[in-house]
Design an enzyme around this catalytic site. Structure first.
Site, PDB file in Angstrom:
ATOM      1  N   CYS A   4       0.848  -1.196   0.000  1.00 36.85           N
ATOM      2  CA  CYS A   4       0.000   0.000   0.000  1.00 36.85           C
ATOM      3  C   CYS A   4       0.884   1.246   0.000  1.00 36.85           C
ATOM      4  CB  CYS A   4      -0.921   0.010   1.215  1.00 36.85           C
ATOM      5  SG  CYS A   4      -1.794   1.573   1.420  1.00 36.85           S
ATOM      6  N   ASP A  30      -0.258  16.277  -2.299  1.00 38.44           N
ATOM      7  CA  ASP A  30      -0.685  15.398  -3.389  1.00 38.44           C
ATOM      8  C   ASP A  30       0.297  15.519  -4.542  1.00 38.44           C
ATOM      9  OD1 ASP A  30      -3.717  14.102  -4.295  1.00 38.44           O
ATOM     10  OD2 ASP A  30      -2.240  14.517  -5.870  1.00 38.44           O
ATOM     11  N   HIS A  98      -6.449   3.234   0.404  1.00 41.66           N
ATOM     12  CA  HIS A  98      -6.107   3.538   1.803  1.00 41.66           C
ATOM     13  C   HIS A  98      -6.835   4.838   2.106  1.00 41.66           C
ATOM     14  CE1 HIS A  98      -2.840   3.766   5.158  1.00 41.66           C
ATOM     15  NE2 HIS A  98      -3.658   4.807   5.343  1.00 41.66           N
ATOM     16  N   HIS A 100      -8.128   8.262   2.664  1.00 40.99           N
ATOM     17  CA  HIS A 100      -7.426   9.549   2.637  1.00 40.99           C
ATOM     18  C   HIS A 100      -8.435  10.662   2.397  1.00 40.99           C
ATOM     19  CE1 HIS A 100      -7.406   7.866  -1.454  1.00 40.99           C
ATOM     20  NE2 HIS A 100      -7.491   9.114  -1.894  1.00 40.99           N
TER      21      HIS A 100
HETATM   22  P1  DGP Z   1      -8.193   9.336  -4.967  1.00 41.13           P
HETATM   23  O1  DGP Z   1      -8.770   9.432  -6.333  1.00 41.13           O
HETATM   24  O2  DGP Z   1      -9.033  10.040  -3.945  1.00 41.13           O
HETATM   25  O3  DGP Z   1      -7.828   7.925  -4.559  1.00 41.13           O
HETATM   26  O4  DGP Z   1      -6.836  10.175  -5.049  1.00 41.13           O
HETATM   27  C1  DGP Z   1      -5.573   9.665  -4.838  1.00 41.13           C
HETATM   28  C2  DGP Z   1      -4.630  10.824  -4.862  1.00 41.13           C
HETATM   29  O5  DGP Z   1      -3.368  10.365  -4.411  1.00 41.13           O
HETATM   30  C3  DGP Z   1      -4.405  11.450  -6.234  1.00 41.13           C
HETATM   31  O6  DGP Z   1      -4.812  12.813  -6.161  1.00 41.13           O
HETATM   32  C4  DGP Z   1      -2.910  11.352  -6.489  1.00 41.13           C
HETATM   33  C5  DGP Z   1      -2.359  11.025  -5.131  1.00 41.13           C
HETATM   34  N1  DGP Z   1      -1.226  10.126  -5.150  1.00 41.13           N
HETATM   35  C6  DGP Z   1      -1.177   8.889  -5.682  1.00 41.13           C
HETATM   36  N2  DGP Z   1       0.024   8.315  -5.486  1.00 41.13           N
HETATM   37  C7  DGP Z   1       0.752   9.223  -4.777  1.00 41.13           C
HETATM   38  C8  DGP Z   1       2.082   9.214  -4.272  1.00 41.13           C
HETATM   39  O7  DGP Z   1       2.845   8.264  -4.419  1.00 41.13           O
HETATM   40  N3  DGP Z   1       2.481  10.328  -3.608  1.00 41.13           N
HETATM   41  C9  DGP Z   1       1.665  11.400  -3.414  1.00 41.13           C
HETATM   42  N4  DGP Z   1       2.161  12.442  -2.749  1.00 41.13           N
HETATM   43  N5  DGP Z   1       0.411  11.444  -3.875  1.00 41.13           N
HETATM   44  C10 DGP Z   1      -0.042  10.364  -4.564  1.00 41.13           C
END
Ligand code: DGP
Length: 113
Positions: A4, A30, A98, A100
């Site tokens: 994860c 993000d 996960h 968020h």
């Molecule tokens: P959701 O659609 O709510 O599951 O959004 C997931 C968000 O997580 C998306 O806006 C991009 C962000 N994200 C995905 N992988 C990573 C990562 O490895 N690092 C960071 N900082 N953000 C990530």
């Protein structure tokens, strides 16, 4: 959970731009920001989504909301305003399994989703 990405970010195994953390929660930027301030708040323990609320300890939701407000204050949007959202499941557009919460701010968000 080993595979994860948000567990690995929360544990520090994978570097990220962390803006605030405590024993229960971590806030980081993000990777694909949709607003000048776009943070993600995650619980350290693995919880798949809001649907898995039974895994939460009593009072944890309140701590989470307090933490979110602290994050908003830390990044300077507490007074100007911000939006908090969580995507759940396929139709909700949840990409990372996960729990968020997105915090978006730093501009007039209008009806942005
Ligand atoms: P959701 O659609 O709510 O599951 O959004 C997931 C968000 O997580 C998306 O806006 C991009 C962000 N994200 C995905 N992988 C990573 C990562 O490895 N690092 C960071 N900082 N953000 C990530």
């Amino acid at each position: 959970m080993d595979d994860c990405i948000f567990c690995r970010i929360a544990s520090g195994e994978i570097p990220s731009d962390i803006v605030l953390e405590d024993g229960g929660f971590v806030a980081f930027r993000d990777i694909h920001p949709k607003a000048p301030q776009h943070l993600l708040v995650v619980p350290r323990s693995h919880i798949g989504s809001l649907n898995d609320l039974e895994l939460w300890r009593k009072g944890e939701g309140h701590l989470l909301l307090q933490f979110i407000v602290r994050v908003a204050e830390r990044v300077g949007v507490k007074e100007s305003g911000y939006r908090v959202l969580t995507n759940v499941g396929r139709d909700g557009g949840q990409e990372v399994q996960h729990l968020h919460f997105h915090i978006l701010g730093g501009q007039d968000l209008g009806d942005f989703r």
